[in-house]
Design an enzyme around this catalytic site. Sequence first.
Site, PDB file in Angstrom:
ATOM      1  N   HIS A  51       0.836  -1.192   0.000  1.00 54.24           N
ATOM      2  CA  HIS A  51       0.000   0.000   0.000  1.00 54.24           C
ATOM      3  C   HIS A  51       0.878   1.253   0.000  1.00 54.24           C
ATOM      4  O   HIS A  51       2.094   1.189   0.204  1.00 54.24           O
ATOM      5  CB  HIS A  51      -0.934  -0.008   1.207  1.00 54.24           C
ATOM      6  N   GLU A  53       1.328   3.786   1.999  1.00 51.94           N
ATOM      7  CA  GLU A  53       2.078   4.148   3.204  1.00 51.94           C
ATOM      8  C   GLU A  53       3.360   3.323   3.329  1.00 51.94           C
ATOM      9  O   GLU A  53       4.431   3.859   3.636  1.00 51.94           O
ATOM     10  CB  GLU A  53       1.204   3.949   4.453  1.00 51.94           C
ATOM     11  N   ALA A 157     -20.310   9.320 -28.299  1.00 52.60           N
ATOM     12  CA  ALA A 157     -19.919  10.504 -29.062  1.00 52.60           C
ATOM     13  C   ALA A 157     -21.085  10.875 -29.964  1.00 52.60           C
ATOM     14  O   ALA A 157     -21.665  10.002 -30.625  1.00 52.60           O
ATOM     15  CB  ALA A 157     -18.667  10.224 -29.894  1.00 52.60           C
ATOM     16  N   THR A 199     -23.848  -3.739 -31.481  1.00 48.91           N
ATOM     17  CA  THR A 199     -22.547  -3.112 -31.742  1.00 48.91           C
ATOM     18  C   THR A 199     -21.595  -4.115 -32.383  1.00 48.91           C
ATOM     19  O   THR A 199     -20.844  -3.780 -33.300  1.00 48.91           O
ATOM     20  CB  THR A 199     -21.940  -2.574 -30.434  1.00 48.91           C
ATOM     21  N   ARG A 210      -5.931   0.756 -26.918  1.00 50.15           N
ATOM     22  CA  ARG A 210      -4.900   0.943 -27.931  1.00 50.15           C
ATOM     23  C   ARG A 210      -3.809   1.925 -27.506  1.00 50.15           C
ATOM     24  O   ARG A 210      -2.958   2.279 -28.314  1.00 50.15           O
ATOM     25  CB  ARG A 210      -5.538   1.410 -29.242  1.00 50.15           C
ATOM     26  N   SER A 224     -28.702 -11.902 -25.747  1.00 48.18           N
ATOM     27  CA  SER A 224     -29.706 -12.794 -25.163  1.00 48.18           C
ATOM     28  C   SER A 224     -29.889 -14.094 -25.945  1.00 48.18           C
ATOM     29  O   SER A 224     -30.236 -15.129 -25.374  1.00 48.18           O
ATOM     30  CB  SER A 224     -31.046 -12.063 -25.052  1.00 48.18           C
ATOM     31  N   GLY A 304     -25.048   0.817 -27.817  1.00 45.62           N
ATOM     32  CA  GLY A 304     -25.873   1.610 -28.707  1.00 45.62           C
ATOM     33  C   GLY A 304     -27.082   2.135 -27.961  1.00 45.62           C
ATOM     34  O   GLY A 304     -27.181   2.000 -26.733  1.00 45.62           O
TER      35      GLY A 304
END
Length: 370
Positions: A51, A53, A157, A199, A210, A224, A304
Site C-alpha cells: 500500500h 504508506e 460521441a 454493436t 490501444r 440474449s 448503442g
Amino acid sequence: MLDKEDYMRRAIELAKKGDGKVNPNPLVGAVIVKDGVIIGEGYHMKYGGLHAERNAFGSLADPKLAEGAEMYVTLEPCCHHGKQPPCTEAIIEHGISKVYVGSDDPNELVAGKGIGLLRDAGIYVETGFLKEECDALNPVFFHYITTKTPYVIMKYAMTLDGKIATRTGHSQWVSGEESRNRVQQTRNTLPAIMVGIGTILNDDPRLTCRMENGRNPIRIICDSKLRIPLSANVVTTAKEVPTIVVTVEPHAEYNRFWHEQKEELEKEGVEILLVEEKDGRPDLNDLMIKLGEKQIDGILLEGGSTLNYAALQAGIVQEIHAYVAPQFFGGSGFYTPVGGEGVEKATEAMGCTFISAEQIGEDILLKYRI
C-alpha cells in the site's frame, strides 16, 4: 515554500500513477514530511502490492528518519490484514507524529477504525484534509465497496444535432482523434467494457485499449440469443483478452442452436455468463451483482441506443461521458445515444448533476453524474 496543501496534492498526484493497475482497490498516495522537507513518498502501485504508506516508508534513506515526521495520505490508512498487513501498524512503528487524511474509507473493515487506532497510539490525526480533491480519486472504489456492484460510466460521441451515426448507420468517426485517444485512457482505467450484440454485428470492434502500455479491459457483450458470430473479433481474440458473453436461458425455438453456439464459443475461450431474464433480455441488475462477485469494480458502457436506454432504466449508470463533435448529420429519428420508448413529458426526464466540461481538440467532453 511548500505548505500542507502542497504535500497532500503531491500525494494525490502520486495516487493517480496507480490508475488502471489497482482495481478493485483504491488509488492512494502518501507523502512523509519532516522539518518542511519531503523525505519519503509512495503510492499503491498494483493490486496485491504494498500500500501507499508502506511504499512511502520503503523510499526513506533511513527508516529512523520517519520518527516525529508527518504523513499525508489520500485515504484513511487500513487497519486489517488483507493481501498486505495493516498500514496503521507501520505508521505507529515508524514513530509518525501527525497524519493528515484526505478521504474516509467506507470499507466496513476500516471505516473510522484506522483513524481510531492511530489516535489511540497518541498520533495527531486530521481528517477531511483536501477531502473533495481526494474523494475525486476514487468514485469507482467508493461505489463498489459500498454496493458490491460496478461503477458504470456511459460513454458516447454525438454530433451537435444529437446523432451517433448517419442514417445509414455509419459512425466512423463522429468524434476527433484527440477524443478517441481520451477514450482509450478511460478504457485503461476501468477493468471492463460493455456493449450490446448490435454493436458487435454492426461494427465488429475489438474493444481493446490501444494506448501504449495500456491494459485491455474485460469485454462484456450482452447477447440474449447468442447471435454473436464465431468470426467476430472479440471471439477470435478471446484467448488473449478476457471476454464474457452475457445471455439468458434459451427459449424452446432456438434451444438447440443456443447450446451448440455456447459450446463453440467456450472452445474459443469465451466465458458464457447466464443471468436472469427481463423482458426477453439479460436483467442488467442481476448482471451487475454477478460482475461484482467477479471483482469487476467499474465498467465503461459503450452500447448503442437500445442498451443505453436499458441501462438507464435499470438504474445501473452512475456517470455520463458525452463527447460532442462540431458537426451535423441531419435526419429524423436516426441513431440517437439513448433509444427506447422515451418519456411523454419533459417533466419526466431523468436528471443529471454537472461534473465538468472540457475541450478536447475540436470536441467538448461533458461529464455528468446520474
